[in-house]
Enzyme design. Structure first.
Site, mmCIF file in Angstrom:
data_model
loop_
_atom_site.group_PDB
_atom_site.id
_atom_site.type_symbol
_atom_site.label_atom_id
_atom_site.label_comp_id
_atom_site.label_asym_id
_atom_site.label_seq_id
_atom_site.Cartn_x
_atom_site.Cartn_y
_atom_site.Cartn_z
ATOM 1 N N GLU A 6 22.371 132.753 22.217
ATOM 2 C CA GLU A 6 21.899 131.382 22.427
ATOM 3 C C GLU A 6 20.794 131.284 23.473
ATOM 4 O O GLU A 6 20.313 130.179 23.727
ATOM 5 C CB GLU A 6 23.067 130.490 22.876
ATOM 6 C CG GLU A 6 24.281 130.503 21.960
ATOM 7 C CD GLU A 6 24.043 129.860 20.611
ATOM 8 O OE1 GLU A 6 23.208 128.936 20.543
ATOM 9 O OE2 GLU A 6 24.686 130.282 19.636
ATOM 10 N N ASP A 92 24.088 122.553 12.030
ATOM 11 C CA ASP A 92 25.374 122.446 11.341
ATOM 12 C C ASP A 92 25.452 123.342 10.107
ATOM 13 O O ASP A 92 26.539 123.740 9.692
ATOM 14 C CB ASP A 92 25.621 121.005 10.870
ATOM 15 C CG ASP A 92 25.588 119.982 11.994
ATOM 16 O OD1 ASP A 92 25.557 120.386 13.167
ATOM 17 O OD2 ASP A 92 25.578 118.775 11.677
ATOM 18 N N ASP A 158 31.538 124.333 9.691
ATOM 19 C CA ASP A 158 30.132 124.074 10.002
ATOM 20 C C ASP A 158 29.643 125.167 10.941
ATOM 21 O O ASP A 158 30.393 125.653 11.806
ATOM 22 C CB ASP A 158 29.973 122.724 10.702
ATOM 23 C CG ASP A 158 30.238 121.536 9.797
ATOM 24 O OD1 ASP A 158 30.415 121.743 8.577
ATOM 25 O OD2 ASP A 158 30.287 120.406 10.316
ATOM 26 N N HIS A 206 32.285 119.706 16.764
ATOM 27 C CA HIS A 206 31.541 120.936 17.003
ATOM 28 C C HIS A 206 31.721 121.427 18.434
ATOM 29 O O HIS A 206 32.154 120.700 19.321
ATOM 30 C CB HIS A 206 30.057 120.724 16.678
ATOM 31 C CG HIS A 206 29.813 120.346 15.250
ATOM 32 N ND1 HIS A 206 28.799 119.494 14.850
ATOM 33 C CD2 HIS A 206 30.474 120.691 14.114
ATOM 34 C CE1 HIS A 206 28.832 119.343 13.534
ATOM 35 N NE2 HIS A 206 29.844 120.063 13.060
ATOM 36 N N ASP A 208 29.303 122.523 20.611
ATOM 37 C CA ASP A 208 28.184 122.485 21.559
ATOM 38 C C ASP A 208 28.116 121.221 22.422
ATOM 39 O O ASP A 208 27.131 121.006 23.135
ATOM 40 C CB ASP A 208 26.841 122.726 20.858
ATOM 41 C CG ASP A 208 26.645 121.906 19.598
ATOM 42 O OD1 ASP A 208 27.476 121.013 19.320
ATOM 43 O OD2 ASP A 208 25.667 122.165 18.879
ATOM 44 N N ASN A 266 24.437 118.568 25.430
ATOM 45 C CA ASN A 266 23.995 119.366 24.299
ATOM 46 C C ASN A 266 22.559 119.836 24.527
ATOM 47 O O ASN A 266 21.603 119.284 24.002
ATOM 48 C CB ASN A 266 24.111 118.495 23.036
ATOM 49 C CG ASN A 266 23.835 119.247 21.767
ATOM 50 O OD1 ASN A 266 22.704 119.286 21.302
ATOM 51 N ND2 ASN A 266 24.864 119.837 21.195
ATOM 52 N N HIS A 311 20.560 120.994 21.016
ATOM 53 C CA HIS A 311 21.142 122.144 20.335
ATOM 54 C C HIS A 311 21.447 121.799 18.880
ATOM 55 O O HIS A 311 21.228 122.617 17.980
ATOM 56 C CB HIS A 311 22.416 122.599 21.061
ATOM 57 C CG HIS A 311 22.903 123.949 20.634
ATOM 58 N ND1 HIS A 311 23.940 124.112 19.742
ATOM 59 C CD2 HIS A 311 22.499 125.202 20.978
ATOM 60 C CE1 HIS A 311 24.162 125.409 19.552
ATOM 61 N NE2 HIS A 311 23.299 126.092 20.286
ATOM 62 N N CYS A 312 21.906 120.579 18.653
ATOM 63 C CA CYS A 312 22.237 120.143 17.296
ATOM 64 C C CYS A 312 21.016 120.101 16.383
ATOM 65 O O CYS A 312 21.111 120.454 15.201
ATOM 66 C CB CYS A 312 22.858 118.750 17.332
ATOM 67 S SG CYS A 312 24.413 118.616 18.223
#
Length: 320
Positions: A6, A92, A158, A206, A208, A266, A311-312
């Site tokens: 990441e 996702d 996801d 999720h 994150d 996030n 991040h999403c």
């Protein structure tokens, strides 16, 4: 080099688009996964998001894209095509790790073809469809956050349930990812990486907004959900921790509350010393700077409305 963590220096990324964003019809999958915490569904809007939301979200995405271009990053975008949900959060949809690219078996029926607007940007993904039989969804989860929305009848997850740390993969078991999905992912990774389960900390949905990996051995944790590092799988228990301060709530478009205020943690790493953070999160910025991490403070006005911040809305493809 294709992305396997990441935080390494970013070279190539997909950034989402808000065009045609839609609140899906409430079928069994949406009811149990997205709205298990709501007894009354009568106030949930269904159909296209207000044009103001779409326009302002796209404006903020363009600011983000221009920042990344200024950092020497190659930026790709999904096709701006009609959708049953949205192309706002490519995170996702696709899992990448080195030479493995997987279009994940997403449990929401309305997202079964979510990879299609991304396909021209990707490296021949393995497409793993979800078997959306009704037995996958546990209606006992409604009103009970400790009961997960998914059974184990078939793999479903996801990609945003996952964080990568080179040879170790952290997988959140939640309403959007079951253990069968983690087992399938391990089979696909073979001996290239080990999948570690994170269970019993957060169900909606999720990972994150709960954990962010900042660099090797350093992570940002949500203290409301992670009460002790001992709940983490063993490889992560000795990492240094920054406990995320209470986030500044940026609010949401009236009637469209689709994420908690913790979506504001996030963040997205451009390199081990630079992240992109929502512009109002000054307390978090100060904590990150104590660890020599610079923060680019950028707007994302509809992060709670559209359920995603930096991040999403990204899918990192290549990191140096």
């Amino acid at each position: 080099m294709r992305s396997k963590n990441e935080w390494d220096t970013l070279r190539k990324v997909i950034v989402g688009v808000a065009d045609y964003a839609t609140v899906p019809e409430v079928d069994l999958s949406v009811r149990t996964i997205n709205y298990a915490d709501r007894k009354d569904l009568s106030t949930i809007p269904v159909g296209p998001y207000p044009q103001q939301v779409i326009d302002e979200a796209n404006e903020d995405l363009e600011i983000f894209v221009n920042f990344l271009l200024g950092e020497g990053v190659e930026v790709l975008r999904p096709d701006r095509t009609p959708t049953d949900y949205y192309n706002f959060c490519p995170r996702d949809v696709i899992f990448t790790h080195n030479d493995l690219t997987v279009a994940t078996p997403m449990p929401l029926k309305c997202r079964k073809d979510a990879w299609i607007p991304l396909i021209n940007q990707l490296y021949h993904p393995i497409i793993v469809p979800c078997k959306h039989q009704n037995q996958l969804y546990n209606e006992n989860c409604v009103g009970n956050k400790d009961t997960l929305a998914l059974t184990e009848i078939t793999p479903a997850f996801d990609a945003a349930n996952i964080l990568r740390a080179n040879d170790d993969i952290l997988y959140l078991v939640s309403n959007s990812g079951n253990i069968a999905g983690a087992n399938l992912l391990q089979e696909m990774l073979r001996d290239r990486a080990k999948v570690h389960l994170l269970q019993g900390v957060y169900s909606y949905m999720h990972i994150d907004t709960t954990i962010a990996f900042l660099r090797e051995g350093l992570m940002l944790l949500n203290p409301e959900r992670i009460k002790s590092v001992n709940v983490l799988p063993e490889p992560f228990r000795n990492w240094d921790v920054i406990w995320c301060p209470e986030p500044v709530d940026i609010g949401y478009f009236p009637g469209y509350n689709h994420a908690s205020e913790w979506v504001n943690m996030n963040l997205f790493s451009v390199n081990p010393n630079l992240v992109v953070l929502e512009e109002h999160q000054e307390s978090t910025r100060k904590e990150l700077e104590k660890h020599d991490i610079e923060c680019a403070m950028l707007p994302m006005r509809h992060g709670r409305t559209l359920s995603g911040i930096f991040h999403c809305v990204t899918l990192d493809l290549e990191r140096e």
